[in-house]
Design an enzyme around this catalytic site. Structure first.
Site, PDB file in Angstrom:
ATOM      1  N   GLY A  64       0.790  -1.231   0.000  1.00  0.00           N
ATOM      2  CA  GLY A  64       0.000   0.000   0.000  1.00  0.00           C
ATOM      3  C   GLY A  64       0.816   1.272   0.000  1.00  0.00           C
ATOM      4  O   GLY A  64       0.339   2.318   0.459  1.00  0.00           O
ATOM      5  N   MET A  78      -4.183  -6.872  -6.799  1.00  0.00           N
ATOM      6  CA  MET A  78      -3.680  -7.934  -7.661  1.00  0.00           C
ATOM      7  C   MET A  78      -4.759  -8.947  -8.046  1.00  0.00           C
ATOM      8  O   MET A  78      -4.528 -10.164  -8.002  1.00  0.00           O
ATOM      9  CB  MET A  78      -2.510  -8.644  -6.975  1.00  0.00           C
ATOM     10  CG  MET A  78      -1.372  -7.712  -6.566  1.00  0.00           C
ATOM     11  SD  MET A  78      -0.715  -6.741  -7.938  1.00  0.00           S
ATOM     12  CE  MET A  78       0.226  -7.996  -8.770  1.00  0.00           C
ATOM     13  N   ARG A  79      -5.929  -8.441  -8.413  1.00  0.00           N
ATOM     14  CA  ARG A  79      -6.995  -9.328  -8.870  1.00  0.00           C
ATOM     15  C   ARG A  79      -7.491  -8.837 -10.212  1.00  0.00           C
ATOM     16  O   ARG A  79      -7.618  -7.616 -10.420  1.00  0.00           O
ATOM     17  CB  ARG A  79      -8.198  -9.305  -7.898  1.00  0.00           C
ATOM     18  CG  ARG A  79      -7.899  -9.753  -6.514  1.00  0.00           C
ATOM     19  CD  ARG A  79      -7.743 -11.238  -6.392  1.00  0.00           C
ATOM     20  NE  ARG A  79      -8.884 -11.984  -6.880  1.00  0.00           N
ATOM     21  CZ  ARG A  79      -8.856 -13.297  -7.109  1.00  0.00           C
ATOM     22  NH1 ARG A  79      -7.744 -13.992  -6.894  1.00  0.00           N
ATOM     23  NH2 ARG A  79      -9.934 -13.920  -7.555  1.00  0.00           N
ATOM     24  N   LEU A 122     -10.373  -7.983 -12.531  1.00  0.00           N
ATOM     25  CA  LEU A 122     -11.764  -7.601 -12.244  1.00  0.00           C
ATOM     26  C   LEU A 122     -12.673  -8.044 -13.381  1.00  0.00           C
ATOM     27  O   LEU A 122     -12.272  -8.051 -14.553  1.00  0.00           O
ATOM     28  CB  LEU A 122     -11.831  -6.087 -12.046  1.00  0.00           C
ATOM     29  CG  LEU A 122     -11.081  -5.612 -10.791  1.00  0.00           C
ATOM     30  CD1 LEU A 122     -10.760  -4.130 -10.853  1.00  0.00           C
ATOM     31  CD2 LEU A 122     -11.891  -5.945  -9.527  1.00  0.00           C
ATOM     32  N   HIS A 170       0.080   1.077 -13.309  1.00  0.00           N
ATOM     33  CA  HIS A 170       0.778  -0.120 -13.784  1.00  0.00           C
ATOM     34  C   HIS A 170       2.272   0.190 -13.868  1.00  0.00           C
ATOM     35  O   HIS A 170       2.654   1.244 -14.387  1.00  0.00           O
ATOM     36  CB  HIS A 170       0.234  -0.521 -15.164  1.00  0.00           C
ATOM     37  CG  HIS A 170       0.896  -1.746 -15.706  1.00  0.00           C
ATOM     38  ND1 HIS A 170       0.639  -3.008 -15.196  1.00  0.00           N
ATOM     39  CD2 HIS A 170       1.832  -1.906 -16.669  1.00  0.00           C
ATOM     40  CE1 HIS A 170       1.393  -3.884 -15.844  1.00  0.00           C
ATOM     41  NE2 HIS A 170       2.119  -3.247 -16.732  1.00  0.00           N
ATOM     42  N   ASP A 183      -4.769  -4.217 -18.091  1.00  0.00           N
ATOM     43  CA  ASP A 183      -3.798  -3.133 -18.253  1.00  0.00           C
ATOM     44  C   ASP A 183      -3.964  -2.390 -19.580  1.00  0.00           C
ATOM     45  O   ASP A 183      -2.992  -1.979 -20.209  1.00  0.00           O
ATOM     46  CB  ASP A 183      -2.354  -3.656 -18.084  1.00  0.00           C
ATOM     47  CG  ASP A 183      -2.143  -4.219 -16.688  1.00  0.00           C
ATOM     48  OD1 ASP A 183      -2.686  -3.647 -15.729  1.00  0.00           O
ATOM     49  OD2 ASP A 183      -1.473  -5.255 -16.562  1.00  0.00           O
ATOM     50  N   GLU A 200       6.049   6.069  -9.605  1.00  0.00           N
ATOM     51  CA  GLU A 200       4.621   5.840  -9.333  1.00  0.00           C
ATOM     52  C   GLU A 200       4.118   6.809  -8.282  1.00  0.00           C
ATOM     53  O   GLU A 200       3.047   7.397  -8.399  1.00  0.00           O
ATOM     54  CB  GLU A 200       4.410   4.405  -8.841  1.00  0.00           C
ATOM     55  CG  GLU A 200       4.699   3.339  -9.872  1.00  0.00           C
ATOM     56  CD  GLU A 200       4.420   1.943  -9.336  1.00  0.00           C
ATOM     57  OE1 GLU A 200       3.417   1.741  -8.638  1.00  0.00           O
ATOM     58  OE2 GLU A 200       5.228   1.038  -9.613  1.00  0.00           O
TER      59      GLU A 200
HETATM   60  C1  GRF Z   1       3.080  -1.133  -7.621  1.00  0.00           C
HETATM   61  O1  GRF Z   1       4.277  -1.344  -8.309  1.00  0.00           O
HETATM   62  C2  GRF Z   1       1.928  -1.059  -8.585  1.00  0.00           C
HETATM   63  O2  GRF Z   1       2.245  -0.417  -9.783  1.00  0.00           O
HETATM   64  C3  GRF Z   1       1.668  -2.503  -8.842  1.00  0.00           C
HETATM   65  O3  GRF Z   1       1.816  -3.125  -7.600  1.00  0.00           O
HETATM   66  C4  GRF Z   1       2.702  -2.354  -6.803  1.00  0.00           C
HETATM   67  C5  GRF Z   1       1.966  -1.980  -5.550  1.00  0.00           C
HETATM   68  O4  GRF Z   1       2.786  -1.349  -4.614  1.00  0.00           O
HETATM   69  N1  GRF Z   1       0.395  -2.712  -9.483  1.00  0.00           N
HETATM   70  P1  GRF Z   1       2.152  -0.704  -3.317  1.00  0.00           P
HETATM   71  O5  GRF Z   1       1.234  -1.726  -2.685  1.00  0.00           O
HETATM   72  O6  GRF Z   1       1.423   0.550  -3.713  1.00  0.00           O
HETATM   73  O7  GRF Z   1       3.321  -0.411  -2.441  1.00  0.00           O
END
Ligand code: GRF
Length: 209
Positions: free
Chosen positions: A12, A90-91, A93, A109, A145, A174
């Site tokens: 998170g 990580m699912r 949808l 992503h 994606d 990110e």
């Molecule tokens: C990130 O790299 C995001 O792009 C990917 O999963 C990771 C999540 O990281 N989908 P976090 O849980 O926000 O630290």
């Protein structure tokens, strides 16, 4: 004031960064809730520490994707979400879920889409020998994606990088772009036109970091 509901699966760190920037910049936004598909997701602890309602809806407790997504929809609607933020959720949808939140469902992503959709993006980028890699924030549509791109950030791939060092550089990117994208949405600055997202008034939607 608009409400955000965030879906996470683990650490998170994106969620945490977004909340901290929103607090620092005093965005007029309510973090109405965080939902994880594992009760052990670390991000739930941060949510609790900030007084943000945190929920675990374990996907394993549901017989199929449709019923799990149905439970998610119910919870998100009950929380009154104007925007649903996928932050390391990580699912995959279901189309029904995606249609329900069409135009107000965004994802980050860890790659420069359309390059490297799916998993293990850093390994694949190194394997392909690309010299630039990065992150993409996009509206979610039914393909994995895919969907109109809101913004991207690129980072250099350095000699000697391994998947971990590259992942760490991309994660920093990110953390820089997801808050921008969300603020633009909250300010009503994003227009989806076909597969394009126009920012009004125009400003660069690409960051070289
Ligand atoms: C990130 O790299 C995001 O792009 C990917 O999963 C990771 C999540 O990281 N989908 P976090 O849980 O926000 O630290």
């Amino acid at each position: 004031m608009l409400s955000i509901v965030t879906l996470i699966s683990g650490r998170g760190s994106n969620f945490e960064t977004i909340v901290k920037i929103a607090q620092k910049e005093q965005w007029p936004v309510k973090f109405a809730g965080v939902i994880a598909n594992h009760s052990a997701a670390k991000g739930l602890e941060f949510a609790c520490s900030q007084g943000i309602p945190a929920y675990a809806i374990e996907h394993k407790g549901y017989p199929n994707r449709e019923s799990f997504d149905g439970a998610l929809i119910q919870k998100i609607d009950a929380l009154g979400a104007d925007l649903v933020v996928l932050a390391g959720f990580m699912r995959i949808l279901t189309p029904g879920f995606i249609r329900h939140f069409e135009g107000r469902l965004i994802n980050i992503h860890p790659a420069l889409l359309p390059a490297f959709p799916g998993l293990h993006t850093h390994e694949r980028a190194l394997e392909a020998g690309v010299k630039e890699h990065g992150a993409t924030v996009h509206f979610v549509t039914e393909g994995v994606d895919e969907g109109p791109i809101i913004c991207q950030a690129s980072v250099s791939v350095l000699a000697g990088d391994d998947p971990d060092s590259l992942a760490a550089r991309v994660l920093k990117a990110e953390h820089q772009i997801y808050p921008f994208a969300i603020k633009w949405f909250l300010d009503g600055r994003l227009r989806i036109e076909g597969n394009h997202v126009k920012l009004q008034p125009p400003e660069s939607q690409f960051f070289k970091l």
